[in-house]
Structures are given as structure tokens and as C-alpha cells.
Design an enzyme around this catalytic site. Structure first.
Site, PDB file in Angstrom:
ATOM      1  N   ASP A   1     -26.648 -50.815 -63.116  1.00  0.00           N
ATOM      2  CA  ASP A   1     -26.143 -52.186 -63.128  1.00  0.00           C
ATOM      3  C   ASP A   1     -25.393 -52.401 -64.440  1.00  0.00           C
ATOM      4  O   ASP A   1     -25.905 -52.074 -65.518  1.00  0.00           O
ATOM      5  CB  ASP A   1     -27.322 -53.167 -63.003  1.00  0.00           C
ATOM      6  CG  ASP A   1     -26.858 -54.609 -62.929  1.00  0.00           C
ATOM      7  OD1 ASP A   1     -26.756 -55.133 -61.823  1.00  0.00           O
ATOM      8  OD2 ASP A   1     -26.605 -55.207 -64.002  1.00  0.00           O
TER       9      ASP A   1
ATOM     10  N   ASP B   1     -13.055 -57.504 -61.747  1.00  0.00           N
ATOM     11  CA  ASP B   1     -12.778 -56.543 -60.679  1.00  0.00           C
ATOM     12  C   ASP B   1     -12.226 -55.239 -61.244  1.00  0.00           C
ATOM     13  O   ASP B   1     -12.570 -54.144 -60.781  1.00  0.00           O
ATOM     14  CB  ASP B   1     -11.774 -57.129 -59.682  1.00  0.00           C
ATOM     15  CG  ASP B   1     -12.406 -58.175 -58.773  1.00  0.00           C
ATOM     16  OD1 ASP B   1     -13.648 -58.283 -58.767  1.00  0.00           O
ATOM     17  OD2 ASP B   1     -11.652 -58.881 -58.077  1.00  0.00           O
TER      18      ASP B   1
ATOM     19  N   GLU C   1     -22.147 -55.946 -59.252  1.00  0.00           N
ATOM     20  CA  GLU C   1     -21.937 -54.977 -60.334  1.00  0.00           C
ATOM     21  C   GLU C   1     -22.930 -53.821 -60.276  1.00  0.00           C
ATOM     22  O   GLU C   1     -23.118 -53.099 -61.258  1.00  0.00           O
ATOM     23  CB  GLU C   1     -22.032 -55.677 -61.696  1.00  0.00           C
ATOM     24  CG  GLU C   1     -23.396 -56.227 -62.042  1.00  0.00           C
ATOM     25  CD  GLU C   1     -23.649 -57.639 -61.541  1.00  0.00           C
ATOM     26  OE1 GLU C   1     -24.493 -58.317 -62.144  1.00  0.00           O
ATOM     27  OE2 GLU C   1     -22.998 -58.061 -60.560  1.00  0.00           O
TER      28      GLU C   1
END
Length: 309
Positions: A181, A198, A224
Site C-alpha cells: 500500500d 493517477d 493505492e
């Protein structure tokens, strides 16, 4: 006899072909075949004039060796079908054009009648199914790929994980799972905007693809979060792999947002372990890495049975 193979058809963007048809005959004592007539779609598919094709060997497929092999197979089938009806043969050819792209041709050969004086008249029908094949491939990519990063998506990763768990059970081989993550990703979005966020995801995906083995699977799990599946890898080696990727991310100065870090959870699959169980364990391992301060790797040994309050 005049032999005719792989004559160029229409250029890219030219008139599309329908069902190409060639009528030809073959004798029982010879594997050679002679075209008797063709339609205009056959000319569009293979090029050349009708007059050139009459008396020539039909193009079933594009490659000469494969074409001769099919005609030999056809001859053998016809000779064993004297007492039984010939039901035809068919297939699909994949050939490469001059520009490197592929062309997919479906074909089928059937009989117009029975043997007459040791000869039989046959009908070859062909259809260019390239657009259909490419559309099907595109639909499959859309169904299995995360469109932002180009990695496999969550649904496809679930399928891969189930398959690898089954293989691990059959062959008793190690299998590890890594969940990562991006740390403080919300702050990146809040500070730089979602477009930059992004781009960070795309850059992280590229780092992952560039630092994994060919046998490993990598997916965007959601938001994410990313998931890595490492076949033939025990826990201690998976921890080393996760820490290598952590260092790569940590030292990569991303042009969009500057340095970032990531947290990792790592587990090794247990015998006969269900997908739900291993997913919960790797999620718990990632949770511990975050609780301990982020930017680190947490293997399963550090995970307690319940999350911290």
C-alpha cells in the site's frame, strides 16, 4: 503445374472479404489438387486473377509447408472415407502479414459429391476472422486488466490465486503473497490532485513490473493497493523480494510527486488454505506494517490473531 502460394491480398484498410470459395478436385492416387473455379472473395483474400488460379493448387492456409500438409491430410481422409460419408475438415490459421500484424483465417473443406472415376470435387470456404479475434481479445483485456496501470485487475488476480493455490496443494511447493500500500497516498491526491495521484499509480506499477520475476503475478488490488503473487517462493525469500521492492520505491524520485514510500504485508500459503484465509492474513500483515510506522515489510510471524484496537 503452376503453384500459387501467399499472393498478397488487399492492403490494410482495403475492401474486406466475405466468404472466399474455391472449387477444386483431387484424385484418389495423388495428393495434388487443382482449382476449378474461385469467387471474387477468394481473389480479394489471396490476390491474383481467376485465370491464374484455375489449374493451380488452392491456398488453404498461407504457409506453403502447412498448405501441403493439409492437402496430404485431406487425401488420406478421403481415401479412408470411401465407405463412409466425408464430413469435411477445417481449422483456423494464424499467419503474419508483411507489417508484422497477424491475420486469422477460418477454413473448411467439404465435398460436392462422391468420387467419380477416382476423383472428387471439393469446396474450400474461408473467412477472415481477424477483426472478430481482435475484438474478442480486446474484450478479454478489458475484463482482466486495470485500465489505468495495465496490470491485471482484482477479478483476474483472484482467478490466478485460486489456480496457484490448487497447484501448490497438488505439488506441495511454496507460494507467497505480498500486499503493498502506498503510504499517505491521500495526501498526494490532496496536495497535487487526482491526475498526479493517477500518474503515481502508473509509475509504481511500472516499478513493480520492472522488479519482478517472469513467474510472478502483479495486480492492482484497488485504490493505492497492489498485490504480488510469488510462486515457488517461501516466506523468507518473499520478505527479501518485498524489501527489495520497498527500497526501489523509496529511492525512486518520481517526477510527479517526489519520493514516496510503501508498506508491505507478506505471507506464505499454508497447505489446503482457502483464498479467504490467505487474503485475511496478508491484509493483517499489511495492517501491522502500517501500525509500526509504515515504509517497512511485515511478515506473518509479526501478525497477532486480532488487529490492534
Amino acid at each position: 503445374m503452376y503453384q500459387h502460394y501467399a499472393r498478397p491480398g488487399p492492403e490494410e484498410g482495403g475492401e474486406a472479404t466475405g466468404h472466399a470459395v474455391a472449387i477444386f478436385n483431387m484424385t484418389r492416387d495423388s495428393r495434388s489438387a487443382q482449382v476449378m473455379d474461385i469467387n471474387t472473395d477468394y481473389q480479394r483474400l489471396w490476390g491474383g486473377a481467376r485465370e491464374e488460379w484455375v489449374g493451380a493448387t488452392p491456398n488453404v492456409v498461407e504457409q506453403e509447408a502447412a498448405n501441403q500438409q493439409i492437402l496430404a491430410q485431406l487425401h488420406d481422409v478421403l481415401n479412408t472415407s470411401v465407405e463412409h460419408a466425408f464430413e469435411g475438415i477445417g481449422g483456423r490459421e494464424v499467419s503474419r502479414r508483411h507489417d508484422g500484424s497477424c491475420r486469422h483465417i477460418e477454413w473448411r473443406i467439404t465435398a460436392m459429391g462422391t468420387h467419380q472415376h477416382d476423383a472428387i470435387t471439393l469446396v474450400l470456404t474461408q473467412r477472415d476472422v481477424t477483426d472478430q479475434v481482435e475484438n474478442e481479445a480486446q474484450l478479454k483485456r478489458l475484463a482482466t486488466t486495470d485500465m489505468l496501470t495495465g496490470l491485471v485487475n482484482r477479478s483476474q488476480f483472484d482467478t490466478m490465486l485460486k489456480s496457484e493455490l490448487s497447484r501448490q496443494d497438488r505439488y506441495a511447493r511454496p507460494l507467497s503473497l505480498i500486499m503493498l500500500d502506498i503510504d499517505y497516498f491521500k495526501d498526494i491526491n490532496d496536495r497535487y490532485g487526482h491526475d498526479v495521484g493517477d500518474q503515481v499509480l502508473v509509475e509504481i506499477a511500472n516499478l513493480l513490473k520492472g522488479n519482478l520475476r517472469q513467474v510472478d503475478y502483479c495486480a492492482r488490488w484497488g485504490g493505492e493497493e497492489f498485490m504480488l503473487l510469488a510462486p515457488e517462493t517461501p516466506l523468507e525469500h518473499a520478505v527479501l523480494l518485498a524489501d527489495k521492492i520497498r527500497c526501489v520505491i523509496n529511492t525512486a524520485s518520481l517526477p510527479t510527486s517526489g519520493p514516496i514510500t510503501a508498506s508491505f504485508g507478506v505471507v506464505e500459503a499454508q497447505p489446503q488454505e482457502a483464498v479467504k484465509s490467505i487474503m485475511k492474513r496478508v491484509d493483517d500483515a499489511l495492517y501491522v506494517a502500517k501500525e509500526k510506522g509504515r515504509d517497512q515489510v511485515s511478515p506473518i510471524e509479526l501478525v497477532t490473531s486480532t488487529r490492534f484496537a
